[in-house]
Design an enzyme around this catalytic site. Structure first.
Site, mmCIF file in Angstrom:
data_model
loop_
_atom_site.group_PDB
_atom_site.id
_atom_site.type_symbol
_atom_site.label_atom_id
_atom_site.label_comp_id
_atom_site.label_asym_id
_atom_site.label_seq_id
_atom_site.Cartn_x
_atom_site.Cartn_y
_atom_site.Cartn_z
ATOM 1 N N ASP B 263 27.107 52.682 75.331
ATOM 2 C CA ASP B 263 28.057 52.781 74.065
ATOM 3 C C ASP B 263 27.495 53.187 72.837
ATOM 4 O O ASP B 263 28.168 54.086 71.907
ATOM 5 C CB ASP B 263 28.509 51.289 73.889
ATOM 6 N N LYS B 267 28.692 56.754 70.711
ATOM 7 C CA LYS B 267 28.773 57.060 69.192
ATOM 8 C C LYS B 267 27.995 58.018 68.707
ATOM 9 O O LYS B 267 28.181 58.923 67.828
ATOM 10 C CB LYS B 267 28.693 55.596 68.464
#
Lengths: 407, 407
Positions: B263, B267
């Site tokens: 995750d 980003k």
């Protein structure tokens, strides 16, 4: 294949001292970058305190980059705009005529395609315009540091112009002036009035727009006072720290201009008004770090530095020690809440964003529903001509959608 | 006197789980605020993974607020959109027809006033449009968490639609997809993909636009891993901290979804691509906090929590101690530089913004010419449906200038 130009932003710049000069440099050096994005900034006029220099052919090219580079060099050397006569193609108007010429340009370029206005403009500037070009408005950029631009800015707003301000004063005068300037909020940008290029205004605006009510803003918005307060924490004497700050170029020529807190108060007022508070300077309680007896009306700068400052050492030392004994540190902050707006020294926990602050960085803590227990914190350099001008340029680019060329 | 409506933003929402549902609630509750600003958000369609609910009369009113409120309650209770049949005026399309109906809407509403397209739309949706209304475009908002929306989003871009993404996946797949989605950069917003509502993307975009080249971004962009690492600093055991994080709801149901770092890597990839790096996930080195032998393919979630985690305690304790002996702390960060992009554990000085981080806040440090010695720091809550949805709504409002009503 080059990117087609999608947006052309005609700009008149008021004030070409430090920040304005850096802005012009940034505009010139960013041409390739902005061209890639389909944006073109056309500087059609530049004004200093005494005169206005305007492009001969506002609609096709603006002032050329060679002239703008000359202009920056001249201003850096302390010469007035009028010293540029003969060095390029432009018209020069002296005050008070200069002011009316800006209004003429604003009247004409500001969001109107009425051919009568164009004719007026041609008459005023003795030029002929290619009528095939679509007029898309004007941005009046205020990088001056005077209240005197307010009426010009208000007139520009009336004519549908956009305004970008690095100058705090037009937003911190009479509330009616502020109201007028923000009346078309989407055509106004003023990021650089608070924390230079730091995205404080943009962030607060975003939070408000998302329906997340901002309950409190606390900030250290003076690099000078931030430096002074963090040095005091290390046990240094107030008078020594202020003199060092002055020698490092952190303070104004008379440090009392920083120590009095008025610059911080102006930033606080802008933030408070952004939150919807209908207040003025007289509603803000401002703590000065020097007493009225040592003010500029009674004591010269030299005397203040040589014998005034040391008189303040003991009190300041006591306050710093008292805070420290409670595990806190002293910071010079602005604090904006629904109940009021204060500017002055405040004891803060050592381990808060503000308490941890060292050196000349600015810090802003924003509290809202989404940032309730732990605030949204923005920190970084909050001064300097380069950084401030970068913030103004980002504001300009952010207006591009209002200046889309219609084929 | 009410503010005249200046901008109407027709919106189709993809994904109405946590973030999407909160977005609809925010849109409804912010109506008075936005009306004051002359902005109206018209939700014309809402899709979940199986169906699409579309307003009967897209051009005059969109889905009404009572229906949207029902819809939020239904989704919160775990019911599909189809459960709303009979509870308001709308049309419902099941997949795969739903997808083509979104494209129909995008084709028609996206920046075209061609009457043939309107007729197509009327035929498709069996409705009749008041032709006096000016069509101003469509915003496709992606609050889903799937790669499946990519082709729809790309089609929408082709039709001149704006897109707002909270969903990271469309921006982190093939580089060509990213390129397509950002091809009209001014019609795209994706603030909530990094740090939820924190103004990270907006700030980086501003800095780049001002010609201030960003040289480095370092960030702690996982609230979960931020919490874990700051707890380890206090001497707690890794296995205990992860289990506590899970019990506090900070982790995914299987904590390995956080501990693996993917995750954070997504980003990081978005930020790297924003800086102009033409890279993909395979170019990012990602350090997982669990070894492949304890991965989900070989060990169940239950076994990982009960017996797998404790096997990692010693190694982690040693690393934390080693960092501490050098006056540093360990943080799980992404680091984006011109030379590459890494995601993993890093030793950082205790007194840096990242080193001081406690709890689940996100922190991003941005280095550029203007923020060279001391970075621009943005810190705050970087997760949560409410905050993420607020970021999406701020993005939507930021698009308003592209949706100005022409009289």
């Amino acid at each position: 294949m080059p990117t087609p130009v999608k947006s052309v932003l005609p700009v008149v710049l008021l004030g070409c001292g430090g920040v304005g000069r850096h802005l012009l440099r940034h505009i010139v050096s960013c041409r390739p970058l902005h061209a890639d994005q389909g944006v073109s900034i056309r500087v059609v006029g530049v004004a200093d305190s005494s005169s206005l220099l305007v492009a001969e052919d506002v609609y096709s090219s603006g002032l050329d980059d060679a002239l703008l580079t000359h202009l920056c060099a001249a201003k850096a050397a302390g010469s007035p705009l009028s010293s540029l006569l003969g060095q390029g193609h432009f018209q020069l108007f002296q005050n008070p005529e200069a002011r009316s010429k800006v209004i003429d340009a604003a009247t004409t370029l500001g969001r109107t395609t009425d051919l009568n206005d164009i004719s007026d403009f041609e008459l005023n500037f003795h030029i002929s315009l290619p009528h095939t070009y679509s007029i898309s408005g004007l941005v009046l950029v205020d990088c001056s540091a005077t209240y005197d631009t307010v009426s010009l800015l208000k007139d520009a707003v009336d004519h549908g112009c956009c305004t970008v301000l690095a100058n705090k004063k037009p937003l911190t005068g009479a509330y009616e002036d502020f109201q007028k300037l923000v009346s078309n909020f989407r055509r106004l940008r003023f990021e650089s009035t608070v924390g230079a290029g730091l995205p404080v205004i943009a962030s607060v605006t975003r939070i408000i727009a998302s329906g997340d009510p901002v309950s409190r803003i606390v900030g250290s918005l003076s690099g000078t006072l931030g430096y002074v307060m963090s040095e005091l924490e290390d046990g240094k004497r107030f008078s020594e720290v202020v003199k060092t700050a002055k020698s490092l170029g952190y303070t104004e020529p008379d440090p009392r201009d920083d120590l009095g807190g008025m610059d911080v108060a102006r930033k606080a007022l802008i933030l408070a008004r952004l939150l919807g508070q209908q207040i003025s300077m007289e509603n803000i309680s401002v703590e000065s770090l020097y007493p009225i007896e040592l003010g500029p009306d009674t004591v010269s700068t030299k005397d203040f530095l040589e014998s005034g400052l040391v008189q303040l050492d003991k009190t300041m030392e006591d306050r710093v020690k008292a805070a420290s004994s409670r595990g806190n540190v002293l910071r010079y902050v602005c604090e904006i809440e629904s109940t009021g707006c204060q500017v002055g020294l405040k004891e803060l926990p050592k381990d808060s964003a503000l308490g941890r602050l060292r050196g000349s960085d600015n810090v802003v803590e924003i509290y809202s529903r989404c940032y309730e227990s732990s605030p949204l914190v923005i920190q970084g350099a909050g001064a300097g001509n380069d950084t401030t001008a970068a913030g103004v340029l980002a504001d300009l680019i952010d207006l591009q959608d209002l200046f889309q060329k219609t084929a």
